[in-house]
Design an enzyme around this catalytic site. Structure first.
Site, PDB file in Angstrom:
ATOM      1  CG  ASP A 152      31.081 -32.733  39.141  1.00  0.00           C
ATOM      2  OD1 ASP A 152      31.616 -33.834  39.351  1.00  0.00           O
ATOM      3  OD2 ASP A 152      30.297 -32.173  39.945  1.00  0.00           O
ATOM      4  CG  LEU A 153      35.234 -37.023  35.145  1.00  0.00           C
ATOM      5  CD1 LEU A 153      34.871 -36.306  33.870  1.00  0.00           C
ATOM      6  CD2 LEU A 153      36.472 -36.538  35.775  1.00  0.00           C
ATOM      7  CG  ASP A 162      34.759 -36.191  41.311  1.00  0.00           C
ATOM      8  OD1 ASP A 162      35.286 -35.322  42.039  1.00  0.00           O
ATOM      9  OD2 ASP A 162      33.617 -36.626  41.514  1.00  0.00           O
ATOM     10  CD  GLU A 163      33.619 -31.255  41.978  1.00  0.00           C
ATOM     11  OE1 GLU A 163      33.851 -30.040  42.127  1.00  0.00           O
ATOM     12  OE2 GLU A 163      32.830 -31.892  42.684  1.00  0.00           O
TER      13      GLU A 163
END
Length: 416
Positions: free
Chosen positions: A10-11, A102-103
Site C-alpha cells: 500500500d503506497l 496504489d495497492e
DNA sequence: TGGGGTTAT
DNA sequence: ATAACCC
C-alpha cells in the site's frame, strides 16, 4: 487452511508522492492534491498540520494556510506510475492483483517455498523477521507456518526496497495467510513500515476493527442493512445466526461476509493484467444545454482515444454515464447507456484517432438522447465516457503477457 | 466528495 | 443496465 503467504503493498499517500517526484522543490513543504473542491490526498508535512484525506479545500486552507495545492484531476501521471509499480512486482512473482492505483496483492507462496527449501539445504535454522510482528507476538521457529510468514516478511521488505530504489516510492506492507488479513495488517504501522500477522493473533486483528464497515468487502449498503439487524461490531456479525443473515442478504453475501468476520478469506490473488476498461469523467456544477454536453463529451473522447491508441487493443463497447442534479438526496444516482461500437469503425482504433472522433461523438450523442429528453430542461453534474470489452489485435503479441513490457514510452500526447 | 476501477446480478 | 464493492 493457512497454507498461503500473501503480501499486501500500500503506497503512502500515492498521488502526493508522485507530485513530489514531479516537483522536487515541493518535497519538504505541506502539499495537497486537489480535485475540484477537494484535497483528495496530501503528504505527511500537510498531515502533521491537520490536513486529512478528502477534506474540502476551504477547511484544508483554514487548517494549514501554507498548504500548497497541485491539481490532480488528470490521472495520467498517477496511472503511469501505478502500472510501473505493478510491473515491478510482477518481476518478482507473476501473481499480482491491483486494487485501485496504489495497492497491490502479491501471492508469494511459491517464492517462500523456494527459499524455505534453500534454507533447509544449507542447514541454517535462524531466520529473522523483517519489520513488525502484529501484537508483538512471539515467534516460534519450530512452527513452519511462522517460518513461512517470516520469510514472507523478508520478501516483502525486498519488494518495498525495490519499489523505493527503482521508483522512488515508499509504502507499507502487510504479510498474512490471506488477502483480507494481509490488507488489514498492512495498516498497523503507518508510513513506510511493514507488519506480519501470525495466525494466533488473527482474532485480535479482526476485533480491533471498531465497526463492520471497516471490513473490506462490507460496504456502505451492507453495513446499513446489518445495522437494521442490530449488527454493528465484528463480534455481533460472528455471533449472528447464519440462517437469518442468509434470508436478509442472500446466501452468497451472507456466507462470504460472515467468513470475513472471522478473518477467513479464500479468494485467490487474481492477476490483474491489462485494464478491462478505459474511462474518463468530469464533474461540474451545471451543464444544461446539448451544445455544452457535446463539447464536454468531445474532450473526454479525445483523451480516451489517445489512451486506447497507446494501449494497442480495440474496444468493442462504448458507454456514456451521467449524473443529474437532484436537490433531494445527495445520492449518487448515475445512469448509463452502452452499445456496441459500429464494426466499420473498429479497425480505425489502431491508427490516428482524429477520424474516429466525429462518428463516435454521434454515437455518444445518441446514447445521451436515450437518457435525456433534450426538449425538456435538464441539469447534469457529471459526464463519463467508457470503452470496454477490449480485444487484442489479431496476430499481434499485445496480450496480457506482453502488456507490461510493451511500449511504456510513446511521446506524451494530447492529454487535457 | 473525485476520478477512477472491478465483479455480481 | 444497475448495483454493489474497492481505492
Amino acid at each position: 487452511a493457512g497454507r498461503r503467504v500473501i503480501a499486501h503493498l500500500d503506497l503512502d499517500c500515492f498521488y502526493a508522492q508522485v507530485e513530489m517526484i514531479r516537483h522536487p522543490e515541493l518535497t519538504d513543504k505541506p502539499l495537497g492534491v486537489q480535485q475540484k473542491n477537494l484535497v483528495v490526498t496530501c503528504n505527511y508535512e500537510a498531515r502533521k498540520r491537520g490536513v486529512k484525506k478528502l477534506m474540502s479545500v476551504k477547511d484544508a486552507k483554514e487548517m494549514c494556510p501554507q498548504l500548497i495545492l497541485v491539481n490532480g484531476e488528470d490521472l495520467t501521471p498517477y496511472r503511469e506510475m501505478s502500472y510501473k509499480v505493478t510491473e515491478l512486482l510482477g518481476e518478482f512473482c507473476p501473481l499480482v492483483e491491483r486494487l485501485g492505483f496504489d495497492e497491490n496483492f502479491v501471492d508469494i507462496t511459491e517464492v517462500v517455498e523456494k527459499r524455505l527449501k534453500e534454507l533447509q539445504q544449507s542447514g541454517c535454522s535462524g531466520v529473522c523477521v523483517s519489520g513488525h510482528v502484529y501484537n508483538n507476538q512471539a515467534i516460534d521457529l519450530q512452527d513452519t507456518t511462522h517460518v513461512r510468514l517470516i520469510i514472507g516478511s523478508q520478501i516483502a521488505e525486498e519488494l518495498r526496497e525495490a519499489v523505493c530504489t527503482r521508483l522512488g516510492l515508499t509504502g507499507c506492507a502487510g504479510i498474512a495467510s490471506n488477502k483480507l488479513l494481509a490488507k488489514l495488517v498492512s495498516g498497523t504501522f503507518k508510513p513506510n513500515q511493514q507488519t506480519v500477522l501470525l495466525p494466533e493473533s488473527c482474532q485480535e486483528l479482526v476485533h480491533s476493527l471498531d465497526h463492520i464497515q471497516k471490513v473490506p468487502g462490507i460496504g456502505y449498503k451492507t453495513a446499513k442493512r446489518l445495522e437494521t439487524l442490530g449488527v454493528r461490531s465484528v463480534c455481533d456479525l460472528q455471533a449472528f445466526p447464519a440462517a437469518v443473515l442468509e434470508k436478509e442478504l442472500g446466501v452468497s453475501i451472507a456466507q462470504r461476509i460472515q467468513k470475513l468476520s472471522y478473518g477467513e478469506d479464500d479468494s485467490p490473488v487474481t492477476p490483474s493484467g491489462p485494464p478491462q476498461s478505459f474511462s474518463d469523467e468530469d464533474s461540474f456544477k451545471k451543464c444544461s444545454s446539448e451544445v455544452e454536453v457535446k463539447e464536454k463529451i468531445e474532450q473526454l473522447l479525445r483523451s480516451l482515444l489517445d489512451r486506447i491508441y497507446r494501449d494497442g487493443r480495440q474496444p468493442r463497447t462504448i458507454r456514456l454515464t451521467l449524473r443529474q442534479f437532484s436537490a433531494t438526496e445527495k445520492g449518487f444516482h448515475r445512469e448509463s447507456r452502452q452499445c456496441p461500437i459500429p464494426p466499420h469503425l473498429i479497425h480505425r482504433f489502431g491508427k490516428e484517432s482524429s477520424n474516429l472522433i466525429s462518428p463516435l461523438l454521434d454515437v455518444l450523442m445518441k446514447l445521451f438522447r436515450k437518457m435525456i429528453d433534450v426538449d425538456l430542461p435538464f441539469h447534469l453534474t457529471l459526464l463519463s465516457v467508457c470503452f470496454s470489452n477490449l480485444k487484442d489485435l489479431p496476430s499481434s503479441k499485445k496480450g496480457s503477457i506482453g502488456f507490461y513490457l510493451k511500449q511504456m514510452s510513446l511521446p506524451s500526447g494530447s492529454g487535457k
